[in-house]
Design a protein around this motif. Structure first.
Motif, PDB file in Angstrom:
ATOM      1  N   VAL A 327      -3.532   0.642  -8.285  1.00 33.15           N
ATOM      2  CA  VAL A 327      -2.296   0.810  -9.044  1.00 33.15           C
ATOM      3  C   VAL A 327      -1.128   0.869  -8.056  1.00 33.15           C
ATOM      4  O   VAL A 327      -1.165   1.632  -7.091  1.00 33.15           O
ATOM      5  CB  VAL A 327      -2.329   2.108  -9.874  1.00 33.15           C
ATOM      6  N   THR A 328      -0.120   0.041  -8.295  1.00 34.33           N
ATOM      7  CA  THR A 328       1.081   0.073  -7.458  1.00 34.33           C
ATOM      8  C   THR A 328       2.148   0.894  -8.160  1.00 34.33           C
ATOM      9  O   THR A 328       2.599   0.545  -9.258  1.00 34.33           O
ATOM     10  CB  THR A 328       1.606  -1.349  -7.176  1.00 34.33           C
ATOM     11  N   ALA A 329       2.545   2.003  -7.535  1.00 34.95           N
ATOM     12  CA  ALA A 329       3.537   2.900  -8.119  1.00 34.95           C
ATOM     13  C   ALA A 329       4.940   2.309  -7.989  1.00 34.95           C
ATOM     14  O   ALA A 329       5.168   1.334  -7.255  1.00 34.95           O
ATOM     15  CB  ALA A 329       3.478   4.263  -7.435  1.00 34.95           C
ATOM     16  N   ALA A 330       5.907   2.905  -8.689  1.00 29.84           N
ATOM     17  CA  ALA A 330       7.293   2.419  -8.668  1.00 29.84           C
ATOM     18  C   ALA A 330       7.886   2.455  -7.267  1.00 29.84           C
ATOM     19  O   ALA A 330       8.733   1.619  -6.924  1.00 29.84           O
ATOM     20  CB  ALA A 330       8.145   3.248  -9.627  1.00 29.84           C
ATOM     21  N   ASN A 331       7.426   3.410  -6.442  1.00 29.95           N
ATOM     22  CA  ASN A 331       7.964   3.500  -5.076  1.00 29.95           C
ATOM     23  C   ASN A 331       7.197   2.626  -4.086  1.00 29.95           C
ATOM     24  O   ASN A 331       7.405   2.707  -2.881  1.00 29.95           O
ATOM     25  CB  ASN A 331       7.952   4.960  -4.613  1.00 29.95           C
ATOM     26  N   GLY A 332       6.294   1.790  -4.613  1.00 27.55           N
ATOM     27  CA  GLY A 332       5.568   0.864  -3.757  1.00 27.55           C
ATOM     28  C   GLY A 332       4.249   1.383  -3.228  1.00 27.55           C
ATOM     29  O   GLY A 332       3.486   0.622  -2.617  1.00 27.55           O
ATOM     30  N   LYS A 333       3.936   2.646  -3.436  1.00 30.41           N
ATOM     31  CA  LYS A 333       2.665   3.190  -2.969  1.00 30.41           C
ATOM     32  C   LYS A 333       1.509   2.534  -3.713  1.00 30.41           C
ATOM     33  O   LYS A 333       1.576   2.313  -4.924  1.00 30.41           O
ATOM     34  CB  LYS A 333       2.626   4.704  -3.189  1.00 30.41           C
ATOM     35  N   LYS A 334       0.444   2.259  -2.967  1.00 26.85           N
ATOM     36  CA  LYS A 334      -0.755   1.697  -3.574  1.00 26.85           C
ATOM     37  C   LYS A 334      -1.803   2.801  -3.702  1.00 26.85           C
ATOM     38  O   LYS A 334      -2.156   3.455  -2.722  1.00 26.85           O
ATOM     39  CB  LYS A 334      -1.292   0.544  -2.737  1.00 26.85           C
ATOM     40  N   GLU A 361      -6.757  -4.003   0.473  1.00 27.08           N
ATOM     41  CA  GLU A 361      -5.458  -3.938  -0.206  1.00 27.08           C
ATOM     42  C   GLU A 361      -4.553  -2.871   0.385  1.00 27.08           C
ATOM     43  O   GLU A 361      -3.409  -2.711  -0.048  1.00 27.08           O
ATOM     44  CB  GLU A 361      -5.666  -3.699  -1.701  1.00 27.08           C
ATOM     45  N   GLY A 362      -5.072  -2.112   1.355  1.00 27.88           N
ATOM     46  CA  GLY A 362      -4.239  -1.139   2.061  1.00 27.88           C
ATOM     47  C   GLY A 362      -3.775   0.011   1.211  1.00 27.88           C
ATOM     48  O   GLY A 362      -2.578   0.376   1.244  1.00 27.88           O
ATOM     49  N   ILE A 363      -4.685   0.629   0.448  1.00 30.97           N
ATOM     50  CA  ILE A 363      -4.254   1.722  -0.420  1.00 30.97           C
ATOM     51  C   ILE A 363      -3.789   2.923   0.421  1.00 30.97           C
ATOM     52  O   ILE A 363      -4.270   3.166   1.529  1.00 30.97           O
ATOM     53  CB  ILE A 363      -5.370   2.154  -1.390  1.00 30.97           C
ATOM     54  N   ASP A 364      -2.827   3.647  -0.138  1.00 23.94           N
ATOM     55  CA  ASP A 364      -2.280   4.838   0.526  1.00 23.94           C
ATOM     56  C   ASP A 364      -2.939   6.121   0.038  1.00 23.94           C
ATOM     57  O   ASP A 364      -3.027   7.102   0.776  1.00 23.94           O
ATOM     58  CB  ASP A 364      -0.773   4.929   0.269  1.00 23.94           C
ATOM     59  N   GLU A 365      -3.351   6.127  -1.236  1.00 24.40           N
ATOM     60  CA  GLU A 365      -3.942   7.323  -1.849  1.00 24.40           C
ATOM     61  C   GLU A 365      -5.147   6.892  -2.683  1.00 24.40           C
ATOM     62  O   GLU A 365      -5.297   5.710  -3.024  1.00 24.40           O
ATOM     63  CB  GLU A 365      -2.922   8.042  -2.748  1.00 24.40           C
ATOM     64  N   LEU A 366      -5.978   7.880  -3.036  1.00 33.97           N
ATOM     65  CA  LEU A 366      -7.183   7.579  -3.808  1.00 33.97           C
ATOM     66  C   LEU A 366      -7.382   8.614  -4.907  1.00 33.97           C
ATOM     67  O   LEU A 366      -7.298   9.824  -4.664  1.00 33.97           O
ATOM     68  CB  LEU A 366      -8.414   7.564  -2.897  1.00 33.97           C
TER      69      LEU A 366
END
Length: 597
Positions: A327-334, A361-366
């Protein structure tokens, strides 16, 4: 000179004592006649009564009026008195539900005679056997394993056991016997409001009580809740689809989470018929109407989405992974999202593939959704722990298993380390754990969705990661609280296979923490029981939305749990057993590989 009359009396008394009756000599000054006065009776000295209870009737000759009395309440004399001549002694014997045999003394006193006649009523002898005795060999095998390996085995040798019982009842009496000793095995079982709902320890045969992930089912392949869309009894009633198993007839028919089913086989769903229609729906081979539901200020609007769709009954394999997405958040975080339903080794390769995709995909959070995950294999939990923790924690302890006092005294301990194949279960190691390092994310924090169903290997993940100082942020409700695990043994007997899973170890993390028998309390508490569901891993789903918002912003959401009927306009009806079983059908527990014997 010999007194022949007296000699004759002695011989007669000796003969009657042999039959279970007694006479005494008469005092010359006492007009009372010697003995009992009873010479003819149908009873014996000891008389056996059925363990299930029965009415006993014995005929006898009474030389005078008489009275009868029992010294035990469970053996009630129905004829407490009678007259001279042919008489009946009747007794009502209650069922013997105890573990030991018992006996009562019934005294029959004839008027004018010195001694009462005493007969014994016996229900069982020693340890009462109440079963058919078909599984004595299996029961002995069970007892041997429980005596050596059960986590609370100290007082098992002192328990009175009926080896004639069926194998499941035999295990239950062992567990109950341990529990009677100051609730020693309190942690072996699910509790609700101070009452034990069930034990975790279990034994299964060819017809198991539950089936695990990876096994075949033959039904529609969905879970439902009977729901009223409003505060009033005349508001729309139907079935809310809570999840659809991938690869099933329901999925092929286009059914998905959040659908509202108002008709089954063209019969409208009501509060009076939902139990019958719901069970038919779960079984499959039905026609349904699918609807979408939208709420505006607490008022539901129903829109027919697919009229008269057929949901067939079909065979399928229940997978461990239901959904994975980014999921790509509004602030660009994946943000990676994983809906994981059971820790099962058959799906560990697929789990590695999912994390390879997350990594690519380079996710930032899980976000790991364990709301319906009640456990599984310890090795699979170690794989997932490694995928989260990564190389910075390689070689560190994820889980330490501690055993009963005898095994501990012998130096036995089990250790599962992040990224290391070596483990207490497999001699050659488990390579999926070491392979997981290459697919790992090296996360400093993870968001976990949990509920009361979340248990065992799921809780092991929370505890194991926290032991490594990884920030586990829990969203939902308090988890089940299963802080112990099971080893498995399997035995073949004739045409049957028996698998025994007793609780044999506690689950400790690297810090030695294991005290979560009351469950892990959420960092953000939200009960979505009465919230209409949206799709998993989206903002339309309440628990997913909280976790995704927290992951995207890094700030804990400020709104609090509501979940009230008034604010949501939804009321969940009492589920049938079949409806409940869809949420808990996977065999839970932190389980190790089964040992064949």
């Amino acid at each position: 000179m010999t007194n022949h009359k007296y000699f004759k009396t002695i011989l007669l008394s000796a003969a009657i004592v042999t039959m279970g009756f007694c006479f005494t000599a008469c005092d010359d000054d006492d007009p009372i006649l010697p003995g009992t006065g009873i010479e003819t009776a149908q009873w014996s000295a000891v008389n056996d009564a059925d363990l299930k209870g029965q009415t006993l009737i014995y005929e006898f000759e009474a030389p005078a009026s008489w009275t009868a009395l029992s010294n035990e309440e469970w053996c009630e004399v129905l004829t407490p008195s009678g007259y001279q001549g042919k008489s009946s002694l009747r007794m009502k014997v209650e069922p013997n539900d105890g573990k030991l045999g018992r006996s009562a003394e019934v005294s029959v006193q004839i008027d004018g005679y010195a001694e009462p006649c005493v007969l014994i009523i016996r229900q069982g002898e020693g340890v009462v056997e109440k079963g058919e005795g078909r599984f004595r060999d299996i029961n002995q095998w069970t007892l041997d394993i429980m005596s050596d390996y059960y986590l609370w085995n100290e007082n098992i040798p002192d328990i009175l056991l009926d080896h004639s019982l069926d194998y499941d009842l035999f295990l239950a009496q062992i567990l109950d016997g341990v529990a009677e000793n100051d609730d020693a095995n309190h942690d072996d079982g699910l509790w609700d409001n101070g009452e034990r709902v069930s034990y975790y320890s279990n034994i299964q045969s060819n017809a198991p009580l539950s089936r695990a992930t990876g096994e075949s089912y033959n039904d529609a392949g969905l879970a439902i809740q009977a729901t009223i869309l409003g505060p009033n009894d005349d508001d729309p009633c139907g079935f809310t689809v809570m999840f659809v198993t991938p690869g099933t007839a329901a999925e092929e028919a286009g059914v998905h989470r959040g659908d509202f089913i108002t008709k089954v086989n063209n019969i409208p769903v009501t509060q009076n018929n939902y139990s019958q229609l719901g069970n038919s729906l779960l079984n499959g081979n039905v026609t349904v109407d699918l609807n979408s539901v939208k709420f505006n200020n607490g008022v539901a609007t129903i829109t027919n989405r697919v009229p008269s769709v057929m949901i067939a009954k079909s065979s399928y394999i229940d997978p461990a992974i239901y959904k994975s997405t980014v999921v790509t958040a509004a602030n660009g975080k994946k943000i990676g999202y994983l809906l994981y339903m059971n820790f099962h080794m058959d799906y560990d390769s697929q789990l590695l593939q999912v994390f390879n995709q997350f990594k690519a995909e380079g996710i930032d959070e899980l976000v790991i959704d364990l709301r319906y995950n009640n456990g599984g294999h310890v090795l699979s939990s170690t794989v997932l722990g490694t995928l989260v923790a990564g190389q910075s924690h390689q070689g560190q302890t994820y889980l330490r298993t501690t055993y009963n006092s005898a095994r501990t005294a012998a130096g036995e301990v089990g250790v599962y380390n992040i990224g290391e194949a070596a483990n207490p279960e497999t001699a050659n190691g488990y390579d999926k754990i070491s392979q997981a390092i290459d697919s790992s994310l090296d996360l400093k924090r993870v968001y976990v969705i949990g509920t009361r169903i979340t248990a065992s290997a799921s809780e092991l993940l929370i505890n194991g990661l926290r032991g490594l100082d990884i920030d586990v942020r829990l969203v939902g409700t308090t988890t089940q609280g299963k802080n112990c695990g099971m080893e498995g043994w399997q035995k073949r007997a004739g045409n049957y296979t028996f698998t025994l899973y007793p609780i044999t170890f506690y689950c400790e993390n690297a810090k030695g923490f294991r005290d979560y028998a009351e469950g892990f309390k959420p960092d953000f508490e939200y009960d979505d029981t009465n919230i209409y569901p949206g799709d998993f891993g989206t903002m339309e789903d309440q628990l997913s939305g909280i976790a995704l918002t927290w992951a995207a912003t890094g700030n804990k959401p400020s709104f609090e749990s509501t979940g009230s009927r008034a604010s949501t306009g939804i009321y969940v009806l009492k589920p049938t057993n079949e409806m409940k079983s869809q949420f808990t059908r996977n065999m839970g527990g932190s389980r190790t590989i089964v040992k064949a014997m």
